[in-house]
Structures are given as C-alpha cells and as structure tokens.
Write an enzyme that holds these catalytic residues in place. Structure first.
Site, mmCIF file in Angstrom:
data_model
loop_
_atom_site.group_PDB
_atom_site.id
_atom_site.type_symbol
_atom_site.label_atom_id
_atom_site.label_comp_id
_atom_site.label_asym_id
_atom_site.label_seq_id
_atom_site.Cartn_x
_atom_site.Cartn_y
_atom_site.Cartn_z
ATOM 1 N N PRO A 144 0.887 -1.205 0.015
ATOM 2 C CA PRO A 144 -0.013 -0.177 -0.036
ATOM 3 C C PRO A 144 0.862 1.256 0.157
ATOM 4 C CG PRO A 144 -0.007 -1.055 2.347
ATOM 5 C CD PRO A 144 0.687 -1.881 1.319
ATOM 6 N N ARG B 135 -0.933 4.746 -1.439
ATOM 7 C CA ARG B 135 -1.660 5.911 -1.045
ATOM 8 C C ARG B 135 -2.360 5.879 0.396
ATOM 9 N NH1 ARG B 135 -4.093 8.806 -5.402
ATOM 10 N NH2 ARG B 135 -3.497 7.092 -6.491
ATOM 11 N N ARG C 95 -2.154 16.605 -8.748
ATOM 12 C CA ARG C 95 -3.151 15.500 -9.039
ATOM 13 C C ARG C 95 -4.327 16.198 -9.535
ATOM 14 N NH1 ARG C 95 -5.321 13.232 -5.563
ATOM 15 N NH2 ARG C 95 -5.500 11.315 -6.484
ATOM 16 N N CYS D 62 1.404 29.886 -15.164
ATOM 17 C CA CYS D 62 0.935 30.299 -16.762
ATOM 18 C C CYS D 62 0.533 29.237 -17.494
ATOM 19 C CB CYS D 62 2.076 31.014 -17.504
ATOM 20 S SG CYS D 62 2.755 32.244 -16.271
HETATM 21 C C1 LIG Z 1 2.253 2.264 -7.349
HETATM 22 C C2 LIG Z 1 2.265 1.119 -6.798
HETATM 23 C C3 LIG Z 1 2.005 0.502 -5.551
HETATM 24 C C4 LIG Z 1 0.921 1.530 -4.643
HETATM 25 O O1 LIG Z 1 -0.189 1.862 -4.938
HETATM 26 P P1 LIG Z 1 -1.395 2.709 -4.117
HETATM 27 O O2 LIG Z 1 -2.396 3.001 -4.927
HETATM 28 O O3 LIG Z 1 -0.564 3.717 -3.674
HETATM 29 O O4 LIG Z 1 -1.432 1.982 -2.924
HETATM 30 C C5 LIG Z 1 2.199 -0.806 -5.170
HETATM 31 N N1 LIG Z 1 2.860 -1.495 -6.078
HETATM 32 C C6 LIG Z 1 3.072 -1.260 -7.327
HETATM 33 C C7 LIG Z 1 3.939 -2.234 -8.014
HETATM 34 C C8 LIG Z 1 2.776 0.039 -7.812
HETATM 35 O O5 LIG Z 1 3.158 0.394 -8.733
#
Ligand SMILES: *Cc1c(COP(=O)(O)O)cnc(C)c1O
Length: 421
Positions: free
Chosen positions: A276, A278, A314, A346
């Site tokens: 994880p 995010r 984002r 800009c």
């Molecule tokens: C980006 C990524 C994650 C994390 O994803 P989240 O949405 O931030 O939890 C995990 N594993 C891999 C291989 C990724 O590219």
C-alpha cells in the site's frame, strides 16, 4: 481518519497549529502527521494478523526519508520502483531483505545496485527483464528470489492513468502465459522463483476487482505448484483507495481488505506481501497554501493561491478532487462562498477546483488541501522556476522541516553554462 483537526478555532497537525508552521516555514509546504502514518500502517499490519506477512510501503507515494524511517520503525518493508528509491530506502535504514524491487523497466544497472546491496525479491514484469536479471545475478555470483508480476486482465474501475491490471496496460505478463514464463524462469540460472505478484491499479474504491484478481492468483498458485514450482510468497500489490471527497461513500477499510485476502488466498499457506502507498500516506499529509489574491471574474471569483500545479499536480493530471479548507476555523453558520481555486502558473491547467463551495477566505489567509500526502510532494517540480515545495513532519507537539525549500540561488545555480557561451 487523520490528525488534522480544528482546536480552538485553528487547524492543527496533531498538537501543532498549522499557522505556526506556516509562520516559520513559509508557504506553500506539505505537512505530514506521524500519528496518521502510524495508524494507517498498523491498520494494514493488523488486517493481516495470523498470516505470515510483510507490509511493504510503496514509497513512490511519499518518499521522504523521515517518512520511511517512521514506517520502517514500525516494521514496514519497502516497495521500490527505481534505483533511486532503493538507495533512499537504504539511506533511511531499511535493510535490503525488506526491500521489494518492482517496476516495468528496471535497467541492468538498477539490478546490479539492488543485488549488491541486498534485496528481498524482484517482481519481474517481462521475459526480457527476467533474462537480464539472470545475467546480472550470474555475473555477481548470486541467486535472486523472484516473483513474476501477472496481469490478471481485471478492470480496477479507477482513473485510466492509474489502472494497471487490464491486458492493454504495460504491466506484468498476461496471466494466460504464466505457465510458460514460469517454466522459463525455472530454467534460468541466478534466479529462484518464490512466488507470484499482482498489482491492478491505484485508488480502488471497491473490493470486487481485488477479489477477481486474487482468485486468479490463487488458481495460478495451484497450477504452478502442480508444475513443480515452489510458490511460497504472494505479493498482492497496493491500490486500496482513500476518501478524497468526504461526501462520497467511504471506500473499504484495510480490515475488509485483509478479510478478503484471507478468504481468497489464505488457504494456500503462502507468506503474504502487500504494497500500500496511497492509503498509508494520503490522509497523513496536507498541502498548506496562502491566498495571494481574491480576483473577481465574470460570474466567478478566483482564489489565487501561492501553491500551484508544480506543487500538487493531481488535479491537473488525474482530475483529482481535494478538499480545501481554511486554516482558521469558519464561524458556525457562516455563509459559504464559491470560488475557482487556482495557482499562479501560466497554464489554465493550473486549476485546483472550479466552482468550489467553501467558507469565505480573504487575501493572506491560509488554506489546507486535505488528503495530499500521497503523490503530492513526490510529483512536485520547479516548473516556472518555483522553488521545490518543502516538507514538514509533525510528531505530537513537535515539528521538523524534513525537506527545506531551496533558495533561489540553489535553484538557479544548478544550471551550468557551456564554455562556448
Ligand atoms: C504504485 C504501486 C503501488 C502502490 O499503489 P497505491 O495505490 O499507492 O497503494 C504498489 N505496487 C506497485 C507495483 C505500484 O506500482
């Protein structure tokens, strides 16, 4: 849940008034809460209790070493996607055997760096990568544990730019070809198959795509075992979403996610890894910015902030929604206002929100973007020669700058002028 709450009419980060940090650091800046990072990591760790597991934080979400050290201290491993991230994790004190190397385009040089420094496993994404890894491992006289990332062709039902588990995406090998690829892996010297990897996307707000993917991984585990492979570890990726918009239905919790993992792959006796990013960092960070001007336009008012798309991309990149709240708590019952909230860059794309209804704010007031901890500071740039946005970490009543704002000189003097000029 997070630790950015109003006390005595002022937004606080844990026990520190956000305005106090702003007075010292200037704006814009990112501010992270140790308590929220800790809480989120523990939620995942506890959700997998009873199964052998390692939660490998996907550090691309927020990779400041102070954040990594906070999480590593709680027992987190790291999921890295570049040599830079690998070295950053090492610099933060994470041991090699807790670092998983993911990513679709690892170079031989990156492989060498991780193999020399020690690595928990490589998540291999293609046959050419596997061949290259085999060569590099043999040249260094080591054997590297690998999983193969399979693409289960599952629709993650998320934003197109962050869906990774459909057959049209560049990630992993098609699950239908897995037996062939694993047979090839078993033949190659220097690599040792230990498991399967899957990661279907980011900001998933529904468990069903995970269920479909993990069921396919469970079936594949049985098939590969019958073929004679030792499948002892399943890396199930990251991707669990967070509630950016408080009015929306809350996404599933890590406990629900853990229960789903138990249900779909728990019977296989494998060690479980999850990655994880995010959900660990997202709600653990805010971006604090100051209102430069309130400008009346035709039929709309523009809130012009000192933060911009180079600080938080984002909204421009993923059409993302962020709650934007005043740092001084609005009076109860105060009439809301409606703004287009923009930065000074800009480009019309430098718009954080259109027609946003929020409490009245005026020139010089501070606002906070909530849920900005993940894919915020890490994606910031110096576009428009704006100094790279600083980062601050709060721990109870203390705070520290964990990435200072560069001075104009530092920024400008990075350029080097060729002799002919
Ligand atoms: C980006 C990524 C994650 C994390 O994803 P989240 O949405 O931030 O939890 C995990 N594993 C891999 C291989 C990724 O590219």
């Amino acid at each position: 849940m997070d630790h950015f709450l109003y006390h005595d009419g002022e937004l606080h980060a844990e026990d520190v008034p956000v305005a106090e940090i702003a007075a010292q650091v200037g704006t814009p800046f990112y501010c992270y809460s140790t308590a929220t990072l800790t809480r989120h990591f523990r939620l995942f760790d506890e959700a997998l209790e009873g199964m052998p597991h390692l939660v490998c934080y996907a550090m691309k979400a927020a990779s400041n070493q102070a954040i990594l050290k906070t999480l590593a201290g709680l027992g987190a491993g790291m999921d890295v996607v570049s040599a830079g991230e690998y070295m950053r994790a090492k610099a933060a004190g994470v041991p090699g055997d807790k670092i998983v190397f993911s990513g679709v385009g690892k170079t031989r040089e990156e492989m060498r760096i991780a193999l020399e420094g020690g690595v928990r496993q490589f998540n291999v994404e293609s046959e050419p990568e596997m061949a290259a890894l085999s060569e590099v491992a043999v040249s260094l006289g080591v054997e590297v544990p690998i999983t193969v990332r399979v693409n289960p062709d599952v629709d993650a039902k998320t934003h197109a730019k962050i869906a990774t588990g459909k057959s049209e995406n560049k990630f992993g090998i098609p699950i239908a070809r897995a037996r062939e690829v694993y047979a090839e892996a078993a033949r190659l010297p220097g690599i040792k198959v230990i498991g399967i990897d899957v990661h279907i996307g980011s900001q998933l707000t529904d468990l069903e795509p995970f269920r479909l993917a993990y069921q396919k991984v469970a079936e594949l585990t049985e098939v590969l075992r019958a073929d004679g492979h030792e499948i002892v570890r399943l890396d199930l990726g990251g991707g669990l979403g967070i509630p950016y918009e408080r009015s929306n239905a809350a996404p599933p919790l890590p406990t629900d996610y853990g229960a789903l993992i138990r249900e779909t792959v728990g019977h296989l006796g494998c060690e479980i890894e999850i990655e994880p990013g995010r959900l660990v960092a997202g709600n653990a960070g805010i971006l604090v910015s100051k209102v430069i001007y309130v400008k009346s336009g035709e039929g709309r008012d523009f809130l012009i902030l000192d933060g911009a798309m180079n600080d938080l991309i984002r909204p421009a990149m993923y059409d993302a929604y962020h709650d934007i709240v005043p740092v001084r708590e609005p009076a109860p019952g105060a009439e809301p206002a409606k703004y287009d909230i923009v930065g000074p860059v800009c480009e019309s794309g430098d718009t954080f929100a259109k027609g946003r209804v929020m409490p009245h704010v005026g020139e010089g007031d501070l606002v906070a973007f909530r849920s900005a901890g993940a894919y915020g500071a890490v994606m910031s740039s110096e576009y428009n020669t704006r100094p790279l946005v600083p980062e601050v970490l709060v721990h109870e009543h203390q705070f520290a700058v964990i990435r200072p704002r560069p001075t104009f000189d530092e920024m400008i003097n990075r350029d080097t002028i060729p002799a002919w000029l």
